[in-house]
Design a protein around this motif. Structure first.
Motif, PDB file in Angstrom:
ATOM      1  N   GLU A   1      -3.999   3.047  -7.160  1.00 17.40           N
ATOM      2  CA  GLU A   1      -4.342   3.484  -5.815  1.00 17.40           C
ATOM      3  C   GLU A   1      -4.811   4.934  -5.864  1.00 17.40           C
ATOM      4  OE1 GLU A   1      -1.762   1.726  -2.507  1.00 17.40           O
ATOM      5  OE2 GLU A   1      -0.386   1.733  -4.203  1.00 17.40           O
TER       6      GLU A   1
ATOM      7  N   ILE B   1       0.853  -1.189   0.000  1.00 18.89           N
ATOM      8  CA  ILE B   1       0.000   0.000   0.000  1.00 18.89           C
ATOM      9  C   ILE B   1       0.892   1.243   0.000  1.00 18.89           C
ATOM     10  CG2 ILE B   1      -1.747   1.307   1.297  1.00 18.89           C
ATOM     11  CD1 ILE B   1      -2.906  -1.227   0.259  1.00 18.89           C
TER      12      ILE B   1
ATOM     13  N   TYR C   1      -2.559   7.488   3.441  1.00 19.42           N
ATOM     14  CA  TYR C   1      -2.702   6.051   3.192  1.00 19.42           C
ATOM     15  C   TYR C   1      -3.458   5.829   1.884  1.00 19.42           C
ATOM     16  CZ  TYR C   1      -4.356   1.231   4.150  1.00 19.42           C
ATOM     17  OH  TYR C   1      -4.651  -0.105   4.088  1.00 19.42           O
ATOM     18  N   TYR C   2      -2.869   5.074   0.965  1.00 21.42           N
ATOM     19  CA  TYR C   2      -3.523   4.718  -0.292  1.00 21.42           C
ATOM     20  C   TYR C   2      -3.816   5.953  -1.159  1.00 21.42           C
ATOM     21  CZ  TYR C   2      -6.518   1.850  -3.349  1.00 21.42           C
ATOM     22  OH  TYR C   2      -7.065   1.166  -4.414  1.00 21.42           O
TER      23      TYR C   2
END
Length: 797
Positions: free
Chosen positions: A464, A104, A170-171
């Protein structure tokens, strides 16, 4: 007395430099090989042992009965099982649900890195012994929007800045606060995560599905020390059946964490081995390599017995006891073993970087640790006693009268034991050669199987951040650059094993035993066939001209056709679930494709359904066929530029399928490389011994050679005479090694559905290699002896 023994031993070493070098080097190479293998073995046994509660931790496993003859075992579990175990099984103290470790994107300011992240429940930090160096693990997940980093990840993201309470992207979409930093845990762990996030956070963004049949999670439990494992397994066995109100055949059981790595292979619901087979194999190899080195010592010592016979005779007539002579010879052997150990340590230190690269570990010979020196001393004693015992008892038994009268010819009388030991050496070496060749053949056989798609210039990257929501626009823009022949999106790529599967299907003509037939799933966009080159053999491809394709069309592979039993599958219907169920599915077969590689290259292709998805779903990967007439680096740069318009704060993580394909053979290639390396070392050590034996045999027969030369024998005749004995020994070794290697390698090959047939060519090649190496080794001494002046050898007669 000890000082006297030491002087004699050192004089013998200096007086016979070739003999000393062969013995010390042979022992050193044998010890070094054994030490490296044992470091690897100890590392394998040390996995997950750093957890304080390791003997109370279990992994929840599930046996699924697919048919009357096939049961497969999986660690994938439904999301509701964890909560059920927590509330209803009192013998279980703690439960943690985890998802799978996934790469990730994590970003801080202008730095974006791809790190392995795992979602866990809070009990994970109580069950396993991970240590916090910053923050508190007790409150780390109090805020669902938090993240725990390992030390190395925190260092990579923040450098020397204080990481606690820093915000990590995140992501490419979500902001998480760093709540704790874990000390980098040992590499010998079943886990490979670099960051942890709470399952509650994944719930909040819609990444979880807590059904009984979702099978998206792993579950670990901590069992009460007083609990009876068999009783707990009996209690939990039928939970799935009871909760789903149907015969799900989902028998679950707890499997010890400490066995998960080495005993992780199941057949029909029963553990049958796993990595432990390689551990056992290389433990045996380490023992045999060391044994071969000891055999060299025995052979050379007994071969030199005639030269030391007079020493024994004189010492016995001077009053020496046999026990004293045995002590002397064992002492000399221990001195040689100790010198061999010092050389071996140097060889290990020089070879470890190469060996670590081969086995993909970080092994280290920790010389500062007393336990290593204790183990080294143990190796010296075992090796010294093992190598020196036979020569010591043999030489000390000489009759002094016979020896001093000159009527004893101990070299010839000792030939049978020496020959037996040489046969043992070469039997093992030839068996390793055969095994190495068969491993190589098996890998090449699997590599040469038809892939069913064209992997040339085929690359893929994960999407992503906002890129996943704009994949159709992203695809169109990539096509517009002119760098790609075609592009499609998918849930998993050909050649991977990261897809999904399911059961519970119904179709016309389904037999009762097929109620739990498992089918693989792949979700794709338009142009899957055009991009990959997967061949359509019946029906049609997905097309925008057929609007119904987006909801109920399916393409199946040839394995699915065979399983379904359809003579003409086009237009046939496949359903899943009951018609009154909101999750009822009904598919119509619109096409059939040839089988293509998916999952293990050593297994027959599983039956597969390919669904069309144009929005939503698991379309997380984009696959691109690059144009071959353009530089790949320039094409990738253009794709990256487009991607990062949509995927901000995420790195462009791309892969080529041909490179991934090579990695799928890594375990077997590693096994073959280890067998080849240590087989080569075994042959090298054996050849050192042969070289020494050939030297002593030539010396022993020098008068015979002189007589034969005077009578007209040629160098070729004499070379054949001196080499013949060794050739016979190698042939006998080959006859012993071949059936043994055939049996064990045939057992090894049974693990693979797609496998080679063992043919005679491998055995012929191994025999030829062993014979060639033997002749090369002994020829120098044989030709040298044959070319010697016969006058010198006969002048004393």
């Amino acid at each position: 007395m000890l000082q006297n023994y030491l002087k004699i031993a050192l004089r013998n070493l200096i007086k016979n430099p070739v003999y000393s070098f062969i013995n010390i080097m042979g022992l050193a190479v044998g010890m070094a090989a054994s030490i490296m293998i044992m470091l690897w073995v100890l590392d394998e046994f040390s996995y997950d042992t750093f957890h304080q509660k390791k003997d109370q931790v279990y992994r929840v496993m599930r046996n699924f009965k697919e048919s009357e003859t096939k049961i497969w075992t999986s660690s994938s579990q439904g999301g509701l099982l964890g909560d059920y175990l927590r509330k209803n099984i009192p013998e279980i103290k703690r439960v943690t649900l985890t998802d799978w470790e996934n790469p990730i994107a994590l970003a801080y300011q202008d730095k974006a890195l791809k790190k392995t992240v795992m979602g866990v429940e809070p009990d994970f930090l109580d069950i396993f012994s991970f240590e916090a160096v910053k923050g508190s693990l007790k409150t780390a997940f109090k805020d669902p929007k938090s993240i725990i980093l390992t030390e190395s990840t925190a260092k990579a993201l923040f450098g020397d800045e204080e990481p606690i309470n820093k915000i990590v992207r995140y992501y490419g979409k979500y902001d998480l606060k760093v709540s704790a930093v874990l000390k980098d845990y040992p590499k010998h762990s079943r886990f490979a995560f670099e960051a942890l996030v709470p399952m509650k956070f994944l719930d909040s963004i819609g990444w979880t599905f807590y059904g009984w049949s979702s099978n998206n999670y792993q579950i670990y439990v901590e069992l009460d020390p007083k609990a009876n494992l068999a009783a707990v397994n009996a209690k939990i066995k039928n939970i799935y059946t009871a909760q789903e109100k149907k015969d799900s055949n989902g028998d679950i059981f707890l499997y010890p964490l400490t066995k998960s790595r080495l005993y992780g292979r199941f057949e029909n619901g029963v553990p049958v081995g796993g990595r432990i087979e390689n551990v056992q194999l290389f433990s045996i190899i380490a023992s045999f390599v060391l044994l071969i080195a000891c055999i060299n010592f025995m052979n050379l010592s007994t071969a030199r017995s005639e030269k030391r016979a007079r020493e024994v005779g004189i010492r016995k007539t001077s009053g020496a006891m046999r026990s004293g002579l045995i002590s002397q010879f064992l002492g000399e052997s221990l001195i040689l073993a100790f010198l061999g150990l010092l050389v071996a340590i140097g060889l290990v230190e020089l070879s470890l970087p190469w060996f670590n690269n081969l086995v993909e570990k970080q092994l280290d010979l920790e010389l500062a640790q007393p336990i290593y020196w204790a183990a080294a001393l143990g190796i010296v004693i075992i090796t010294g006693v093992l190598a020196g015992s036979y020569p010591a008892f043999y030489l000390s038994a000489f009759n002094p009268v016979t020896v001093l009268k000159g009527t004893m010819r101990v070299g010839r009388s000792a030939s049978i034991p020496r020959k037996v030991l040489v046969i043992l050496q070469f039997s093992f070496s030839i068996a390793l050669i055969i095994s190495t060749l068969l491993v190589y053949q098996q890998v090449q056989f699997a590599k040469n199987q038809p892939l069913g798609y064209n992997q040339e210039n085929l690359m893929y990257f994960s999407m992503e951040g906002d890129a996943a929501n704009h994949w159709q626009t992203l695809r169109n823009e990539i096509m517009a650059t002119g760098v790609a022949e075609n592009v499609y999106c998918t849930s998993s790529v050909p050649g991977s094993s990261g897809g999904s599967n399911g059961w519970g299907f119904n179709w016309r003509g389904r037999r009762p035993e097929q109620a739990n037939q498992v089918f693989e799933f792949m979700r794709v966009s338009y142009d899957f066939l055009k991009t990959t080159g997967v061949q359509l053999v019946a029906g049609r491809d997905f097309s925008p001209a057929f609007p119904g394709d987006t909801s109920r069309a399916v393409i199946i592979n040839e394995s699915a056709v065979k399983t379904l039993g359809f003579k003409n599958p086009i237009g046939e219907t496949i359903t899943r679930g009951d018609a009154d169920n909101p999750y009822y599915e009904r598919y119509t077969v619109v096409g059939v494709v040839k089988n293509f590689s998916y999952g293990s290259p050593y297994e027959v292709t599983d039956p597969m359904f390919i669904n069309l998805t144009v929005q939503g779903g698991n379309m997380s990967t984009m696959v691109v066929r690059l144009k071959g007439n353009q530089a790949a680096s320039a094409s990738l740069e253009k794709i990256q530029h487009i991607y990062q318009k949509y995927g901000r704060d995420v790195p462009f993580d791309h892969h080529f399928m041909d490179t991934d394909f090579e990695r799928r053979f890594q375990a077997e290639q590693q096994l073959g490389a280890l067998a080849f390396t240590f087989g080569g070392l075994a042959i090298f050590i054996s050849c050192l011994g042969l070289f020494g034996l050939a030297s002593f045999m030539a010396e022993q027969r020098r008068k015979e050679i002189g007589v034969r030369k005077v009578l007209g024998a040629t160098v070729t005749n004499l070379w054949g005479l001196l080499s013949k004995d060794f050739v016979v020994l190698v042939v006998i070794s080959f006859l012993i090694a071949s059936p043994l290697a055939y049996y064990y390698m045939n057992q090894w090959l049974q693990k693979y559905t797609i496998r080679i047939e063992i043919g005679w060519v491998v055995f012929a090649a191994a025999g030829t290699i062993a014979l060639g190496v033997t002749l090369i080794t002994v020829s120098y001494q044989a030709i040298r002896a044959a070319q010697a002046d016969p006058v010198r050898s006969l002048k004393s007669e």
